[in-house]
Design an enzyme around this catalytic site. Structure first.
Site, mmCIF file in Angstrom:
data_model
loop_
_atom_site.group_PDB
_atom_site.id
_atom_site.type_symbol
_atom_site.label_atom_id
_atom_site.label_comp_id
_atom_site.label_asym_id
_atom_site.label_seq_id
_atom_site.Cartn_x
_atom_site.Cartn_y
_atom_site.Cartn_z
ATOM 1 N N PHE A 106 0.859 -1.174 0.000
ATOM 2 C CA PHE A 106 0.000 0.000 0.000
ATOM 3 C C PHE A 106 0.909 1.242 0.000
ATOM 4 O O PHE A 106 1.919 1.266 0.705
ATOM 5 C CB PHE A 106 -0.814 -0.089 1.291
ATOM 6 N N ASN A 132 -2.893 0.991 10.793
ATOM 7 C CA ASN A 132 -3.735 1.446 9.687
ATOM 8 C C ASN A 132 -4.233 0.179 8.987
ATOM 9 O O ASN A 132 -3.654 -0.262 8.008
ATOM 10 C CB ASN A 132 -2.907 2.317 8.731
ATOM 11 N N PRO A 133 -5.292 -0.410 9.546
ATOM 12 C CA PRO A 133 -5.753 -1.689 8.993
ATOM 13 C C PRO A 133 -6.519 -1.462 7.694
ATOM 14 O O PRO A 133 -6.871 -0.328 7.382
ATOM 15 C CB PRO A 133 -6.716 -2.193 10.083
HETATM 16 N N1 SAM Z 1 0.776 0.351 7.570
HETATM 17 C C1 SAM Z 1 0.894 0.650 6.148
HETATM 18 C C2 SAM Z 1 0.503 2.085 5.901
HETATM 19 O O1 SAM Z 1 -0.101 2.693 6.796
HETATM 20 O O2 SAM Z 1 0.790 2.621 4.836
HETATM 21 C C3 SAM Z 1 0.018 -0.292 5.308
HETATM 22 C C4 SAM Z 1 -1.437 -0.220 5.638
HETATM 23 S S1 SAM Z 1 -2.489 -1.118 4.527
HETATM 24 C C5 SAM Z 1 -3.914 -0.097 4.584
HETATM 25 C C6 SAM Z 1 -2.995 -2.548 5.461
HETATM 26 C C7 SAM Z 1 -1.991 -3.702 5.547
HETATM 27 O O3 SAM Z 1 -2.530 -4.718 6.406
HETATM 28 C C8 SAM Z 1 -1.659 -4.395 4.240
HETATM 29 O O4 SAM Z 1 -0.264 -4.447 4.079
HETATM 30 C C9 SAM Z 1 -2.249 -5.817 4.388
HETATM 31 O O5 SAM Z 1 -1.475 -6.820 3.758
HETATM 32 C C10 SAM Z 1 -2.234 -5.999 5.889
HETATM 33 N N2 SAM Z 1 -3.260 -6.901 6.437
HETATM 34 C C11 SAM Z 1 -4.510 -7.122 5.988
HETATM 35 N N3 SAM Z 1 -5.175 -7.966 6.809
HETATM 36 C C12 SAM Z 1 -4.319 -8.284 7.817
HETATM 37 C C13 SAM Z 1 -4.409 -9.116 8.976
HETATM 38 N N4 SAM Z 1 -5.523 -9.794 9.276
HETATM 39 N N5 SAM Z 1 -3.329 -9.219 9.777
HETATM 40 C C14 SAM Z 1 -2.185 -8.551 9.489
HETATM 41 N N6 SAM Z 1 -2.043 -7.746 8.408
HETATM 42 C C15 SAM Z 1 -3.090 -7.601 7.593
HETATM 43 N N1 GLN Z 2 -7.261 5.527 2.953
HETATM 44 C C1 GLN Z 2 -7.389 4.472 1.981
HETATM 45 C C2 GLN Z 2 -8.043 5.030 0.826
HETATM 46 O O1 GLN Z 2 -7.324 5.684 0.099
HETATM 47 C C3 GLN Z 2 -8.027 3.220 2.578
HETATM 48 C C4 GLN Z 2 -6.992 2.702 3.451
HETATM 49 C C5 GLN Z 2 -7.271 1.555 4.296
HETATM 50 O O2 GLN Z 2 -8.139 0.709 4.072
HETATM 51 N N2 GLN Z 2 -6.502 1.511 5.306
HETATM 52 O O3 GLN Z 2 -9.221 4.894 0.583
#
Ligand code: SAM
Ligand code: GLN
Length: 295
Positions: free
Chosen positions: A98, A198-199
């Protein structure tokens, strides 16, 4: 016979910005400049100093290819450059991760403020957990800004963790961040003083409505939070009883649609004595802040 006039830096920036604008790219001039600076391996300021400089055919064709990717396939500029600035540091991004967002810098600000001021977090070696670390931007930034902290970071994606590890190395915090592959806490039993996460929080049904930069280019697993967007948050909250220290905090980035559901889910655990949503710079509810009751 006079040859074809050579295109200059200025010609290309102006034409490309105009073309990207017609394709409804959000910041067409900025993107046109960032992409040209990338091709010419210089910074943006240099473009202005070289405004009237003619370019080689190779430079022009390389640049046109990138501009086309940006405008036609709507590939985000950060993906074309392979990097994104976050909290004043440069992070590598690949298709597996991401792209870090400016909103998430607000999450880091809040985590740092809590580490500074909250009694339960003012211990010699606070344990901070970043769930779903992606590029590692939250974990690496917290480790760099608070060298005393031990940062743990999980992700379900092994490919994302490879990028995160490289980012930790690039910012010289590799000894203070422990990456773990797996769901949620990835087998870690605690204790944790602060969860900064940031899930994925987009409701599955809304993914088709996202701008193509997000919906088709960010990994699906980074976005999809299930039917109401809160599946991963609920999993995190459910793990807090065993792991989060008394007086410890959860700071989670969410979307404005999640405000009511997130507050209700947090209160339903019965674990927290403070629970609120704070707003981002655009005034939208964005950060869930919850403190575990002290006893
Ligand atoms: N922390 C980074 C940021 O803020 O830019 C990435 C956030 S991105 C929105 C969510 C991340 O959570 C992804 O890399 C995804 O692979 C991971 N993810 C999704 N479900 C998950 C789970 N159940 N446990 C751990 N990681 C998970
Ligand atoms: N903020 C993201 C978007 O651009 C969504 C990110 C997320 O699911 N953590 O819509």
């Amino acid at each position: 016979m006079p040859g074809k006039p050579l295109l200059t830096v200025g010609d290309l920036v102006l034409r490309s910005a105009e073309w990207l604008g017609r394709r409804e790219v959000e910041a067409p001039r900025l993107d046109a400049e960032l992409l040209l600076a990338h091709v010419l391996e210089c910074d943006r300021l240099r473009l202005y100093m070289d405004w009237h400089k003619p370019l080689t055919e190779l430079e022009v064709s390389g640049y046109r290819e990138l501009v086309r990717e940006r405008g036609q396939r709507r590939v985000p500029t950060a993906r074309l450059l392979g990097r994104k600035e976050f909290y004043g540091r440069r992070f590598e991004v690949t298709p597996a991760v991401f792209v870090p967002r400016p909103e998430t810098e607000g999450l880091v600000d809040r985590a740092l403020a809590l580490l500074e001021a909250e009694p339960a977090l003012r211990v010699e070696r606070p344990v901070v957990f970043d769930i779903g670390t992606g590029s590692g931007c939250i974990a690496v930034t917290l480790a760099a800004e608070r060298p005393a902290a031990l940062v743990l970071a999980s992700d379900v994606s092994a490919d994302a963790l490879e990028v995160a590890r490289r980012n930790a190395l690039a910012h010289q915090v590799q000894g203070r961040v422990e990456f773990r592959q797996g769901e949620l806490f990835a087998g870690y039993a605690g204790p944790i003083h602060l969860i900064a996460t940031n899930p994925p929080y987009v409701a599955s049904g809304q993914i088709p409505d996202l701008p193509p930069e997000v919906g088709t280019h960010d990994p699906r697993a980074a976005l999809d939070g299930g039917e109401d967007g809160l599946d991963v948050l609920r999993g995190i909250l459910a793990g807090c009883g065993e792991r989060l220290v008394l007086g410890g905090w959860v700071v989670a980035e969410l979307g404005e649609e999640q405000e009511r559901g997130a507050l209700a889910a947090t209160e339903a655990t019965g674990l927290f004595d403070t629970c609120r949503m704070e707003r981002d710079l655009a005034g939208r509810p964005r950060y869930l802040m919850a403190r575990r009751a002290a006893r």
